[in-house]
Design a protein around this motif. Structure first.
Motif, PDB file in Angstrom:
ATOM      1  N   MET A  57       0.836  -1.202   0.000  1.00  0.00           N
ATOM      2  CA  MET A  57       0.000   0.000   0.000  1.00  0.00           C
ATOM      3  C   MET A  57       0.868   1.249   0.000  1.00  0.00           C
ATOM      4  O   MET A  57       1.955   1.260   0.584  1.00  0.00           O
TER       5      MET A  57
ATOM      6  N   VAL B 178       0.392   5.546   0.669  1.00  0.00           N
ATOM      7  CA  VAL B 178      -0.464   6.630   1.148  1.00  0.00           C
ATOM      8  C   VAL B 178       0.176   7.953   0.755  1.00  0.00           C
ATOM      9  O   VAL B 178       1.363   8.167   1.020  1.00  0.00           O
TER      10      VAL B 178
ATOM     11  N   MET C 130      -9.173   5.604  -1.335  1.00  0.00           N
ATOM     12  CA  MET C 130      -8.376   4.396  -1.500  1.00  0.00           C
ATOM     13  C   MET C 130      -8.714   3.783  -2.846  1.00  0.00           C
ATOM     14  O   MET C 130      -9.867   3.467  -3.121  1.00  0.00           O
TER      15      MET C 130
ATOM     16  N   TYR D 158      -4.699  10.364  -1.312  1.00  0.00           N
ATOM     17  CA  TYR D 158      -5.101   9.116  -1.957  1.00  0.00           C
ATOM     18  C   TYR D 158      -4.247   7.960  -1.452  1.00  0.00           C
ATOM     19  O   TYR D 158      -3.135   8.145  -0.939  1.00  0.00           O
ATOM     20  N   VAL D 159      -4.799   6.780  -1.560  1.00  0.00           N
ATOM     21  CA  VAL D 159      -4.140   5.541  -1.171  1.00  0.00           C
ATOM     22  C   VAL D 159      -4.250   4.584  -2.349  1.00  0.00           C
ATOM     23  O   VAL D 159      -5.307   4.521  -2.990  1.00  0.00           O
TER      24      VAL D 159
ATOM     25  N   GLY E 216      -6.404  -2.038   5.272  1.00  0.00           N
ATOM     26  CA  GLY E 216      -5.744  -0.772   4.961  1.00  0.00           C
ATOM     27  C   GLY E 216      -6.374   0.375   5.719  1.00  0.00           C
ATOM     28  O   GLY E 216      -5.680   1.279   6.207  1.00  0.00           O
TER      29      GLY E 216
ATOM     30  N   LEU F  62      -5.093   3.458   8.300  1.00  0.00           N
ATOM     31  CA  LEU F  62      -5.421   4.873   8.121  1.00  0.00           C
ATOM     32  C   LEU F  62      -6.039   5.464   9.375  1.00  0.00           C
ATOM     33  O   LEU F  62      -5.893   6.665   9.639  1.00  0.00           O
TER      34      LEU F  62
END
Length: 500
Positions: A155, A157, A171, A249-250, A297, A301
């Protein structure tokens, strides 16, 4: 460090514990095994996407609705009408969840392992000249119950550096990468080159002659900096569009959670929880596994102070559009969804006979779904021949599970590559039918009636964006990028944040 010893036969010894090797199936072998478990001896073949093929998909709207009456979103299985939000939350919504889990997407196992997130890199970067803080992360899934399978979720971020306070983030399901890794300064670069030369000469003394011949050469060089005078692309990238609006955004990698194929079902998170054994009919498929990974995920966050965890969205296109909708429906902590060109298994009605069919999923992409879903493509089975019309649940109810949260259904046009195969009309019908749940819960739907049999899709580039449930068909292809600016403007009407 674990001590691993190969045991007799198919077992492996790790720290004195014996673990059977995971089953290795081809996709066809796995498919056949599920058919055997379900007592299915023959499946109807899915239609061809080739309009000239004898078994081409149906694109005649007059033949598209073999069972036009949908299960009513606001009617309990016992026939009682749902008239209050309390009845929805305590009675009707659990009924829909149960049916979707049992027959369509599969159930989450009870013994799901924990995920531990590690920040590998934190970097000051820029996206389209917008300063950002970018983090690369790995979420290690606890595999102590079955060490033969590793699952590490990838992932990235990215949040704007010039916005005060936590920001909403979207995401996106896809392949993560750092946007623009920062480069060392000229002074740091000189030091790197000095050390690198010494190391190379020490490893191979003949290299010194090469450096003497080219004394100004630097083995480590900077990447070219962004050119502020370079022509800008006609369309602003989605990532830059979000950052300009004060969003972050992710990007999360679904393939690092579960492989996008049938052969991978005894590996990934599904295989890990099953200890390398094949699935049972009610076990989850890849769509639900990807949704689970997205929720993990979100767990991270919720610990990141730069992110407003109450305002995290989920986005995807095509198969990832299906996964994004499944994520939003089943994980109530996601506050908003942008569902791009999702088709069957996503926003499009399963019982519709238009383009992609239930048989397309029970044959080819069966691994997206629960094993039980195969029954609805069976022509010969112990439980009888079934079709999508035999399902007691459909995609309008999946969309309804998202209520009253922000849900934006996006499509393009066939002329640009968002094929008729996706059945845009079937998705619009489902969105119309889902609207009743939004209204019951005090949210606004598309602003038209909930009569899915008579309402017609609005013209291309005409968005229905006044309510928490939204629809827009753009004039581009198999992407949601042309709708992103409309999505942001729509979402910002309901989300208050620093960058807005």
């Amino acid at each position: 460090m674990a001590f691993i010893q190969r045991g007799v036969g198919q077992d492996t010894m790790i720290n004195g514990n014996r673990y059977p090797q995971p089953v290795t199936f081809t996709a066809q072998q796995d498919h056949d095994d599920m058919m055997r478990q379900l007592g299915i001896t023959a499946l109807r073949p899915g239609p061809s996407g080739d309009a000239n093929a004898p078994n081409h998909a149906n694109y005649d709207e007059a033949k598209a609705n073999p069972c036009p009456q949908l299960p009513d979103v606001l009617t309990l299985k016992n026939g009682k009408k749902v008239t209050t939000p309390d009845m929805w939350w305590k009675q009707r919504r659990p009924e829909i969840v149960e049916a979707l889990e049992r027959e369509v997407y599969g159930r989450l196992p009870a013994n799901l392992p924990k995920v531990t997130w590690t920040v590998k890199v934190t970097d000051q970067e820029s996206v389209g000249f917008i300063p950002v803080v970018a983090k690369e992360l790995v979420g290690h899934v606890d595999n102590s119950s079955y060490p033969l399978i590793n699952v590490d979720i990838k992932m990235v971020v990215v949040v704007p550096a010039n916005v005060k306070g936590p920001v909403p983030v979207l995401m996106m399901l896809g392949r993560p990468s750092l946007p623009a890794p920062a480069q060392p300064s000229p002074e740091d670069m000189e030091k790197l080159n000095s050390v690198f030369r010494e190391m190379m000469i020490k490893a191979d003394t003949s290299v010194k002659a090469i450096f003497d011949k080219y004394p100004a050469y630097s083995p480590v060089t900077r990447l070219p900096a962004p050119n502020p005078f370079a022509p800008r692309p006609a369309e602003v990238p989605t990532t830059e569009e979000l950052l300009r609006a004060g969003w972050g955004y992710v990007t999360i990698d679904p393939s690092s959670i579960q492989a996008d194929n049938g052969a991978g079902l005894t590996r990934g998170i599904i295989g890990l929880v099953n200890k390398g054994r094949p699935r049972k009919p009610e076990d989850w498929g890849a769509l639900r596994a990807w949704a689970w990974g997205a929720a993990r995920g979100l767990d991270y966050l919720e610990t990141d102070q730069s992110v407003d965890a109450r305002r995290v969205g989920i986005e995807g296109v095509s198969r990832y559009g299906k996964a994004a909708l499944v994520t939003l429906a089943f994980e109530p902590r996601f506050g908003v969804g942008l569902i791009g060109s999702s088709g069957k298994g996503g926003a499009t009605l399963l019982r519709r006979n238009y383009g992609e069919a239930v048989e397309s999923l029970t044959g080819g992409e069966y691994y997206w779904m629960a094993g039980n879903f195969m029954k609805y493509g069976a022509s010969e089975a112990g439980s009888g021949s079934k079709t999508g019309c035999d399902l007691d649940v459909d995609s309008h109810e999946l969309i309804a599970l998202c209520a009253p949260r922000l849900t934006f259904i996006s499509y393009g046009i066939p002329e640009k590559g968002d094929a008729h195969w996706l059945d845009h009309e079937g998705s619009y019908m489902a969105t119309i039918a889902a609207g009743a749940a939004f209204k019951l819960l005090g949210a606004k739907d598309l602003g038209v009636s909930n009569d899915y049999q008579t309402e017609k899709m609005p013209p291309v580039n005409t968005g229905l964006l006044e309510g928490q449930l939204a629809w827009r068909q753009h004039d581009g292809g198999h992407t949601d990028a042309p709708n992103v600016k409309y999505f942001i403007g729509w979402a910002d009407k309901f989300i208050v944040h620093e960058g807005h």
